[in-house]
Design a protein around this motif. Structure first.
Motif, PDB file in Angstrom:
ATOM      1  N   THR A 128       0.817  -1.223   0.000  1.00  0.00           N
ATOM      2  CA  THR A 128       0.000   0.000   0.000  1.00  0.00           C
ATOM      3  C   THR A 128       0.848   1.270   0.000  1.00  0.00           C
ATOM      4  OG1 THR A 128      -0.099   0.130   2.414  1.00  0.00           O
ATOM      5  CG2 THR A 128      -1.825  -1.174   1.290  1.00  0.00           C
ATOM      6  N   HIS A 129       2.168   1.130   0.172  1.00  0.00           N
ATOM      7  CA  HIS A 129       3.075   2.279   0.218  1.00  0.00           C
ATOM      8  C   HIS A 129       2.643   3.279   1.281  1.00  0.00           C
ATOM      9  CE1 HIS A 129       5.047   0.768  -3.368  1.00  0.00           C
ATOM     10  NE2 HIS A 129       3.836   0.564  -3.861  1.00  0.00           N
ATOM     11  N   GLY A 130       2.092   2.771   2.382  1.00  0.00           N
ATOM     12  CA  GLY A 130       1.684   3.610   3.498  1.00  0.00           C
ATOM     13  C   GLY A 130       0.315   4.251   3.344  1.00  0.00           C
ATOM     14  N   MET A 131      -0.380   3.978   2.240  1.00  0.00           N
ATOM     15  CA  MET A 131      -1.697   4.573   2.013  1.00  0.00           C
ATOM     16  C   MET A 131      -2.789   3.716   2.636  1.00  0.00           C
ATOM     17  SD  MET A 131      -1.648   5.637  -1.955  1.00  0.00           S
ATOM     18  CE  MET A 131      -0.173   6.247  -2.726  1.00  0.00           C
TER      19      MET A 131
END
Length: 155
Positions: A128-131
């Motif tokens: 999620t790349h932090g999302m």
């Protein structure tokens, strides 16, 4: 009696749309109601088709006005804008779920495809790349049954 049924149905739809508009902080205008009615009547419509349908009811409305209303209703969450490759944007009123679309690459027909899991997002990314993922937008492309039948008949 049968001539009043469409009027009754339309009045009910307009009342529902009016409530939705107010709930999203928007004024209820003839232009907004006409655009919502046009998109609901023809899901996955391109803006030009919406303009034509709205002009049948409001002949003096400008193309720019319809585009402004489409943009405003999309921004407010009352319409969903669908991006299809090699096609102008399309609009629909089905916004309460995270469904997807299947597009025929031959004739351009678009069909709704419900989520496999049934809640948003219905796909889980590997990273999620932090999302915090809220929506998964999938576009299936293929050949519809009508085009496949026509191609087989031509062979």
């Amino acid at each position: 009696m049968s001539s009043t049924v469409p009027d009754t149905e339309r009045a009910a739809r307009e009342a529902r749309w009016a409530e939705s508009l107010r709930g999203h902080g928007r004024r209820v205008t003839r232009q907004r109601l006409a655009v919502l009615e046009a998109v609901e009547h023809a899901p996955h419509a391109v803006a030009e088709d919406v303009v034509d349908a709205v002009r049948a009811e409001l002949p003096d409305i400008t193309v720019q006005s319809v585009y402004v209303v489409l943009s405003d209703l999309t921004e407010s969450g009352l319409l969903r804008r669908i991006e299809v490759p090699q096609s102008p944007a399309r609009y629909e009123t089905r916004v309460a779920d995270n469904h997807h679309h299947a597009v025929c690459s031959s004739c351009g027909r678009i069909e709704d495809v419900d989520c496999a899991v049934g809640h948003a997002p219905c796909l889980t990314p590997s990273d999620t790349h932090g999302m915090t993922i809220q929506v998964a937008d999938v576009l299936y492309q293929g050949i519809c049954a009508d085009c496949r039948t026509a191609a087989q008949a031509a062979d």
